[in-house]
Structure formats: C-alpha cells, structure tokens
Design a protein around this motif. Sequence first.
Motif, PDB file in Angstrom:
ATOM      1  N   VAL A 151      -8.372   5.034  -3.119  1.00 13.13           N
ATOM      2  CA  VAL A 151      -8.101   3.772  -2.415  1.00 13.13           C
ATOM      3  C   VAL A 151      -8.505   3.888  -0.944  1.00 13.13           C
ATOM      4  CG1 VAL A 151      -6.306   2.169  -1.656  1.00 13.13           C
ATOM      5  CG2 VAL A 151      -6.260   3.076  -3.985  1.00 13.13           C
ATOM      6  N   ALA A 211      -8.496  -0.099  -7.243  1.00 18.13           N
ATOM      7  CA  ALA A 211      -8.682   0.239  -5.829  1.00 18.13           C
ATOM      8  C   ALA A 211      -9.409  -0.863  -5.080  1.00 18.13           C
ATOM      9  CB  ALA A 211      -9.442   1.555  -5.713  1.00 18.13           C
ATOM     10  N   ALA A 238      -7.150  -3.876  -4.684  1.00 17.95           N
ATOM     11  CA  ALA A 238      -6.114  -3.672  -3.670  1.00 17.95           C
ATOM     12  C   ALA A 238      -6.670  -3.867  -2.260  1.00 17.95           C
ATOM     13  CB  ALA A 238      -5.517  -2.277  -3.804  1.00 17.95           C
ATOM     14  N   ILE A 239      -7.867  -3.349  -2.018  1.00 17.16           N
ATOM     15  CA  ILE A 239      -8.452  -3.436  -0.668  1.00 17.16           C
ATOM     16  C   ILE A 239      -8.937  -4.846  -0.364  1.00 17.16           C
ATOM     17  CG2 ILE A 239     -10.349  -2.664   0.800  1.00 17.16           C
ATOM     18  CD1 ILE A 239      -8.066  -0.628   0.464  1.00 17.16           C
ATOM     19  N   THR A 248      -5.285  -6.264   1.583  1.00 19.18           N
ATOM     20  CA  THR A 248      -5.342  -5.521   2.846  1.00 19.18           C
ATOM     21  C   THR A 248      -5.781  -6.420   3.990  1.00 19.18           C
ATOM     22  OG1 THR A 248      -5.977  -3.557   1.570  1.00 19.18           O
ATOM     23  CG2 THR A 248      -6.234  -3.440   3.957  1.00 19.18           C
ATOM     24  N   ALA A 304      -2.628   2.445   0.352  1.00 20.08           N
ATOM     25  CA  ALA A 304      -2.857   3.634  -0.460  1.00 20.08           C
ATOM     26  C   ALA A 304      -1.557   4.396  -0.716  1.00 20.08           C
ATOM     27  CB  ALA A 304      -3.878   4.546   0.226  1.00 20.08           C
ATOM     28  N   PHE A 317       0.704   2.414  -3.058  1.00 16.40           N
ATOM     29  CA  PHE A 317       0.164   2.454  -4.418  1.00 16.40           C
ATOM     30  C   PHE A 317       0.549   3.763  -5.098  1.00 16.40           C
ATOM     31  CE2 PHE A 317      -3.381  -0.354  -6.206  1.00 16.40           C
ATOM     32  CZ  PHE A 317      -2.818  -0.337  -7.468  1.00 16.40           C
TER      33      PHE A 317
END
Length: 204
Positions: free
Chosen positions: A54, A126, A129-130, A134, A147, A150
């Motif tokens: 991540v 990953a 998520a970003i 983010t 990260a 997670f």
Amino acid sequence: MTAELLVAFIAFAFVTSVTPGPNNMMLLTSGVNFGLRRSVPHMLGISLGFMVLVIAVGLGLGELFTQFPPLYAVLRYLGAAYLLYLAWKISGSGAPSSDVTANAKPFTFLQAAAFQWVNPKAWVMAIGAITTYTPHENFLFNVLLIAGLFALVNCPSVAIWTVAGSMLRKWLSNPRILRVFNIGMALLLVASLYPILVDVKGTI
C-alpha cells in the motif's frame, strides 16, 4: 482525514480483507494442514507485506501503472500463474500425519509478504485504498495512516480463516476427507481468479 472518511475506509478494509480471496483460501488450507500456531508467520507476513505494498502504491507505483496499463496486466497475469501453481500444490497435499505433509512447511513470514506483490486481489485493494480513501492534503502522512490501519484491520480479518481451518483440522484428519477438502480449496483458489482475469481482459 475526516471521521466519516475514516469509518468508510475501515469498513472497506474489513470487507476486502475478510472476504474470500487467494490469501484467505491459503490461510484456511494452512490452518487445516499445519494448525494455527505454525500459520502465524503466514498471517503476519500477509498483513505487513500488504502494508508495504500500500505504501509503495501510494508513493508512486500506482501512477506508473496508470501511465503504462500493460504493466499492470502483465503483473496480474504473472500473479495468476503463480496462484495456479499454488493451487496445484494445495490439491496434492496429504493428511496432517502423512509423510508428505510432515515434510512440508507453511509459508514463512517473508514468503507471505513477498506473495502480496503477485496477488491480484492485493493490488486491487491497495490501489482502491489509495485512489479512493487517501486525501491529497498531507498525502504522505495519509498514505502511512491508510497503510497502517489496513494492516491493523487485515490481520484479525485473515486470522478468522486460519482459526476456521485449525478448527476443521481434527475433522479432516481422515486422509480421504482432507484430500477432497484440499482439492476443493484449490478449485476455489482458481475460481477466485476469474473476475480478475476478466477485468484484465477488458482493459487490454
């Protein structure tokens, strides 16, 4: 990061971590064949290895794939090929008391961590998520926060599968039943690749 976004991300991390996928299928099998204690390095390797992935995606690897989409597809196909190999190995596993399994070993911490780099589902998680959770303000701090969170959510989530496998260990002590179970897990591991490969095909 706002409280609402944080709650939404934790829900995302839990759902994506606890639902079936290559890591969880392998941990379920590891719990059956090796027990909970011997599978702990495997669990920790998944969570910490995924955390590093991540961070790498947040620091620019994801942008590289955006600029060169074929690289992403190649990586996913390589990961799929490795998963097919693992499925073949799982399907041939014997009973816990057999010579084959007695000489076999569960994934080490480093093996499990390295596996995240060829795990198609891990890449999807990953990048999701970003790109989705983010914020751009204080981006580096938020990447590290995402990260770390997670990893914290992921570890107990994947542990559920290992515990389930270890609970089935006694019931699956019969070599014939275990053989059927391992073949079933191998088939599920292969089946988990279908939506990923279809998605890749659509992007090429």
